[in-house]
Design an enzyme around this catalytic site. Structure first.
Site, PDB file in Angstrom:
ATOM      1  NE  ARG A 169     -30.027 -40.407  -2.990  1.00 41.82           N
ATOM      2  CZ  ARG A 169     -30.138 -40.508  -4.319  1.00 41.82           C
ATOM      3  NH1 ARG A 169     -29.432 -41.429  -4.982  1.00 41.82           N
ATOM      4  NH2 ARG A 169     -30.937 -39.700  -4.983  1.00 41.82           N
ATOM      5  CG  ASN A 180     -25.990 -47.955 -11.056  1.00 43.26           C
ATOM      6  OD1 ASN A 180     -27.119 -48.123 -10.586  1.00 43.26           O
ATOM      7  ND2 ASN A 180     -25.290 -46.844 -10.888  1.00 43.26           N
ATOM      8  N   PRO A 226     -31.605 -46.536 -16.118  1.00 45.19           N
ATOM      9  CG  PRO A 226     -33.715 -46.455 -15.177  1.00 45.19           C
ATOM     10  CD  PRO A 226     -32.612 -47.403 -15.499  1.00 45.19           C
ATOM     11  CG  ASN A 227     -33.095 -41.050 -15.320  1.00 51.59           C
ATOM     12  OD1 ASN A 227     -33.549 -40.373 -16.249  1.00 51.59           O
ATOM     13  ND2 ASN A 227     -33.876 -41.741 -14.512  1.00 51.59           N
ATOM     14  CG  HIS A 272     -26.714 -48.790  -5.788  1.00 47.79           C
ATOM     15  ND1 HIS A 272     -27.662 -48.791  -6.769  1.00 47.79           N
ATOM     16  CD2 HIS A 272     -26.833 -49.962  -5.140  1.00 47.79           C
ATOM     17  CE1 HIS A 272     -28.344 -49.905  -6.700  1.00 47.79           C
ATOM     18  NE2 HIS A 272     -27.857 -50.655  -5.732  1.00 47.79           N
ATOM     19  CB  ALA A 308     -35.072 -45.677 -10.867  1.00 48.44           C
ATOM     20  NE  ARG A 339     -30.222 -39.041 -12.255  1.00 45.53           N
ATOM     21  CZ  ARG A 339     -30.181 -40.271 -11.806  1.00 45.53           C
ATOM     22  NH1 ARG A 339     -29.158 -41.071 -12.071  1.00 45.53           N
ATOM     23  NH2 ARG A 339     -31.167 -40.749 -11.103  1.00 45.53           N
ATOM     24  CE1 TYR A 365     -27.406 -41.204  -8.303  1.00 42.47           C
ATOM     25  CE2 TYR A 365     -28.505 -39.140  -8.867  1.00 42.47           C
ATOM     26  CZ  TYR A 365     -28.558 -40.427  -8.364  1.00 42.47           C
ATOM     27  OH  TYR A 365     -29.754 -40.938  -7.911  1.00 42.47           O
ATOM     28  CD  GLU A 415     -27.748 -54.075  -5.870  1.00 43.82           C
ATOM     29  OE1 GLU A 415     -27.764 -55.247  -5.402  1.00 43.82           O
ATOM     30  OE2 GLU A 415     -28.559 -53.207  -5.533  1.00 43.82           O
TER      31      GLU A 415
HETATM   32  C1  DHK Z   1     -28.835 -44.350  -9.367  1.00 44.85           C
HETATM   33  C2  DHK Z   1     -30.127 -43.977  -9.544  1.00 44.85           C
HETATM   34  O1  DHK Z   1     -30.533 -43.454 -10.702  1.00 44.85           O
HETATM   35  C3  DHK Z   1     -31.120 -44.078  -8.459  1.00 44.85           C
HETATM   36  O2  DHK Z   1     -32.428 -44.320  -8.944  1.00 44.85           O
HETATM   37  C4  DHK Z   1     -30.742 -45.110  -7.419  1.00 44.85           C
HETATM   38  C5  DHK Z   1     -28.369 -45.065  -8.154  1.00 44.85           C
HETATM   39  C6  DHK Z   1     -29.301 -44.904  -6.984  1.00 44.85           C
HETATM   40  C7  DHK Z   1     -26.924 -44.757  -7.856  1.00 44.85           C
HETATM   41  O3  DHK Z   1     -26.589 -44.298  -6.774  1.00 44.85           O
HETATM   42  O4  DHK Z   1     -26.084 -45.009  -8.742  1.00 44.85           O
HETATM   43  O5  DHK Z   1     -31.615 -45.010  -6.323  1.00 44.85           O
END
Ligand code: DHK
Length: 145
Positions: free
Chosen positions: A108, A75, A11-12, A101, A78, A19, A24, A99
Site C-alpha cells: 500500500r 493491531n 482506531p477505525n 495487520h 494507523a 469500512r 479490510y 503485531e
Molecule cells: C489498519 C489500518 O487502519 C491502517 O491504518 C493500517 C491496518 C493497516 C490493517 O491492515 O489492519 O495502515
C-alpha cells in the site's frame, strides 16, 4: 491455570466490515473477537479483546496487560505508523508481542511501510485478512504453551 492474552485494536477498527471492505474484508470486529476466542480456547488461553480510537486508551490497556497478560496481540491500525508512545508502552511489557495487520501494508502507500511497533514485535502478520488474528493467537499458544 489458563494464561490470558490481550488482543488490542486501534482506531477505525470498530468499523470493520463497513469500512473499505475491498481492503479490510466483510467480517466485523465481533466476528474477529469470536474467531480469536475460539482459537484461544483450543490453546487453553483466555482473552481480553478491546478496541479504542484513542491512543492514550490503548497505552492504558498495554499498562493493564503488564499486570494481567502473558502476551499481547495488537493491531494498532494507523497508530502503527505514527506512535512512539505505543512503542514505548509495548517496551514496558515483558511477554511476547505479535503485531497484526489485516491488509498487506507493504503493498500500500509508502507511509504504511514503516511501523514503530515492529521495533518491539516478536512477529508480524500482514495480508492474511482477519485470519491473521487467528494465526497470531495460535502462535501465542505455541509461545506460551
Ligand atoms: C489498519 C489500518 O487502519 C491502517 O491504518 C493500517 C491496518 C493497516 C490493517 O491492515 O489492519 O495502515
Amino acid at each position: 491455570m489458563s494464561k490470558t492474552i490481550y488482543i488490542l485494536n486501534g482506531p477505525n477498527l470498530n468499523l470493520l466490515g463497513k469500512r473499505q471492505p475491498e481492503i479490510y474484508g466483510k467480517e466485523t470486529l465481533e466476528d474477529v473477537e469470536a474467531l480469536c476466542a475460539a482459537e484461544a480456547a483450543s490453546h487453553d488461553l483466555d482473552i481480553v479483546f478491546a478496541q479504542s480510537n484513542h491512543e492514550g486508551e490503548i497505552i492504558d490497556l498495554i499498562h493493564e496487560a503488564r499486570e494481567k497478560a502473558a502476551g499481547i496481540v495488537i493491531n494498532p491500525a494507523a497508530y502503527t505508523h505514527t506512535s512512539v508512545a505505543i512503542l514505548d508502552a509495548l517496551n514496558t511489557f515483558e511477554g511476547p508481542v505479535i503485531e497484526v495487520h489485516i491488509s498487506q501494508v507493504h503493498k500500500r502507500e509508502a507511509f504504511r511501510h514503516h511501523s514503530y511497533v515492529s521495533m518491539r514485535a516478536d512477529a508480524v502478520m500482514a495480508g492474511f485478512g482477519v485470519n491473521g488474528y487467528r494465526l497470531a493467537v495460535a502462535q501465542m499458544g505455541h509461545l506460551l504453551g
